[in-house]
Design a protein around this motif. Structure first.
Motif, PDB file in Angstrom:
ATOM      1  N   ARG A  49       0.896  -1.280   0.072  1.00 49.80           N
ATOM      2  CA  ARG A  49      -0.063  -0.098  -0.042  1.00 49.80           C
ATOM      3  C   ARG A  49       0.894   1.110  -0.032  1.00 49.80           C
ATOM      4  O   ARG A  49       0.719   2.323  -0.921  1.00 49.80           O
ATOM      5  N   ILE A  50       1.834   1.181   0.926  1.00 50.41           N
ATOM      6  CA  ILE A  50       2.856   2.395   0.799  1.00 50.41           C
ATOM      7  C   ILE A  50       3.578   2.562  -0.419  1.00 50.41           C
ATOM      8  O   ILE A  50       3.662   3.769  -0.995  1.00 50.41           O
ATOM      9  N   GLU A  51       3.955   1.536  -0.997  1.00 55.31           N
ATOM     10  CA  GLU A  51       4.805   1.397  -2.203  1.00 55.31           C
ATOM     11  C   GLU A  51       3.814   1.960  -3.253  1.00 55.31           C
ATOM     12  O   GLU A  51       4.467   2.790  -4.187  1.00 55.31           O
ATOM     13  N   ARG A  52       2.671   1.775  -3.065  1.00 57.22           N
ATOM     14  CA  ARG A  52       1.772   2.129  -4.450  1.00 57.22           C
ATOM     15  C   ARG A  52       1.200   3.593  -4.233  1.00 57.22           C
ATOM     16  O   ARG A  52       0.625   4.296  -5.214  1.00 57.22           O
ATOM     17  N   ASN A  53       0.947   3.970  -3.000  1.00 55.65           N
ATOM     18  CA  ASN A  53       0.274   5.132  -2.742  1.00 55.65           C
ATOM     19  C   ASN A  53       0.921   6.260  -2.161  1.00 55.65           C
ATOM     20  O   ASN A  53       0.268   7.314  -2.012  1.00 55.65           O
ATOM     21  N   VAL A  54       2.148   6.240  -1.796  1.00 50.50           N
ATOM     22  CA  VAL A  54       3.058   7.176  -0.986  1.00 50.50           C
ATOM     23  C   VAL A  54       4.153   7.363  -1.747  1.00 50.50           C
ATOM     24  O   VAL A  54       4.732   6.746  -2.288  1.00 50.50           O
ATOM     25  N   ARG A  55       4.374   8.671  -2.123  1.00 52.03           N
ATOM     26  CA  ARG A  55       5.576   9.010  -2.905  1.00 52.03           C
ATOM     27  C   ARG A  55       6.925   8.829  -2.107  1.00 52.03           C
ATOM     28  O   ARG A  55       7.141   9.575  -0.873  1.00 52.03           O
ATOM     29  N   LEU A  56       7.690   8.273  -2.339  1.00 49.11           N
ATOM     30  CA  LEU A  56       9.089   7.816  -1.537  1.00 49.11           C
ATOM     31  C   LEU A  56      10.272   8.292  -2.408  1.00 49.11           C
ATOM     32  O   LEU A  56      10.371   8.104  -3.369  1.00 49.11           O
ATOM     33  N   LEU A  61      12.109   4.172  -0.754  1.00 50.20           N
ATOM     34  CA  LEU A  61      11.757   3.101  -1.848  1.00 50.20           C
ATOM     35  C   LEU A  61      12.524   1.687  -1.486  1.00 50.20           C
ATOM     36  O   LEU A  61      12.001   0.452  -1.511  1.00 50.20           O
ATOM     37  N   GLU A  62      13.808   1.913  -1.627  1.00 50.16           N
ATOM     38  CA  GLU A  62      14.858   0.963  -1.374  1.00 50.16           C
ATOM     39  C   GLU A  62      14.648   0.073  -0.091  1.00 50.16           C
ATOM     40  O   GLU A  62      14.574  -1.119  -0.050  1.00 50.16           O
ATOM     41  N   GLU A  63      14.423   0.857   1.083  1.00 48.90           N
ATOM     42  CA  GLU A  63      14.084   0.250   2.443  1.00 48.90           C
ATOM     43  C   GLU A  63      12.522  -0.825   2.220  1.00 48.90           C
ATOM     44  O   GLU A  63      12.515  -1.952   2.639  1.00 48.90           O
ATOM     45  N   PHE A  64      11.559   0.061   1.362  1.00 46.98           N
ATOM     46  CA  PHE A  64      10.500  -0.806   1.381  1.00 46.98           C
ATOM     47  C   PHE A  64      10.329  -2.157   0.534  1.00 46.98           C
ATOM     48  O   PHE A  64       9.871  -3.008   0.972  1.00 46.98           O
ATOM     49  N   LEU A  65      11.306  -1.991  -0.441  1.00 42.88           N
ATOM     50  CA  LEU A  65      11.323  -2.864  -1.367  1.00 42.88           C
ATOM     51  C   LEU A  65      12.051  -4.094  -0.860  1.00 42.88           C
ATOM     52  O   LEU A  65      11.718  -5.251  -0.860  1.00 42.88           O
ATOM     53  N   ARG A  66      13.155  -3.845  -0.005  1.00 44.17           N
ATOM     54  CA  ARG A  66      13.943  -4.887   0.791  1.00 44.17           C
ATOM     55  C   ARG A  66      13.005  -5.563   1.693  1.00 44.17           C
ATOM     56  O   ARG A  66      12.994  -6.923   1.994  1.00 44.17           O
TER      57      ARG A  66
END
Length: 182
Positions: A49-56, A61-66
């Motif tokens: 949800r964060i990856e798709r809806n929040v500007r990172l 982005l790398e932290e959330f993808l990991r």
């Protein structure tokens, strides 16, 4: 983790989300906490949800993808181990251990069609009709039946009809008993 501390922590997360549902540090900790609890599908939903809806920014982005990758691996491992153990116990006709093994996987992914299928059948064999109906309803209503082997959804629908009919016959106040005692 102590269940009361777990509920307290989840309650604090909900309070924080009421203030700002997209506050990144909170969402990151929420996903990590759900991952530690073995609630991988919920954790993955938070991250996606964060990856798709929040500007990172790039670092976020790398932290959330990991984190997404780690949770996905944990989810896959937990469900695979649970499916193997569930099928093994079911094949051995050990239905309660089959339900227990499936429960571990359903904690990780509450709508896994295979685990719900074997849970429903095992509960029905043990005459745990209320549990069987719950598993069947979840299977039919929430799981992805497109991935289910041919014939499984039809069997679940037949099982649901059979169990529902038994519950209705038993619950009729003015009805005659469907058994004769000796």
């Amino acid at each position: 983790l102590d269940p009361t501390k777990e509920q307290l922590t989840l309650g604090r997360i909900r309070q924080g989300e009421q203030l700002d549902p997209n506050f990144l540090p909170l969402q990151l900790k929420k996903a990590e906490f759900l991952d530690k609890l073995g609630r991988y599908k919920e954790a993955l939903d938070v991250v996606q949800r964060i990856e798709r809806n929040v500007r990172l920014d790039r670092k976020e982005l790398e932290e959330f993808l990991r984190l997404d990758g780690r949770i996905t691996n944990n989810l896959t491992d937990a469900v695979q181990k649970s499916q193997e153990e569930t099928l093994r116990q079911f094949t051995l006709q050990k239905y309660q251990p089959s339900i227990d093994a499936a429960g571990r996987g359903l904690k990780a992914d509450p709508v896994n069609a295979s685990l719900l299928y074997y849970s429903a059948l095992s509960a029905a064999f043990l005459r745990q009709n209320a549990a069987a109906i719950k598993f069947v309803r979840t299977y039919l209503g929430d799981s992805n039946m497109a991935c289910a082997p041919a014939g499984e959804p039809e069997k679940m629908l037949d099982l649901y009809r059979l169990l529902s009919a038994k519950v209705q016959a038993r619950d009729r106040v003015d009805g005659a008993p469907h058994w004769i005692s000796g």
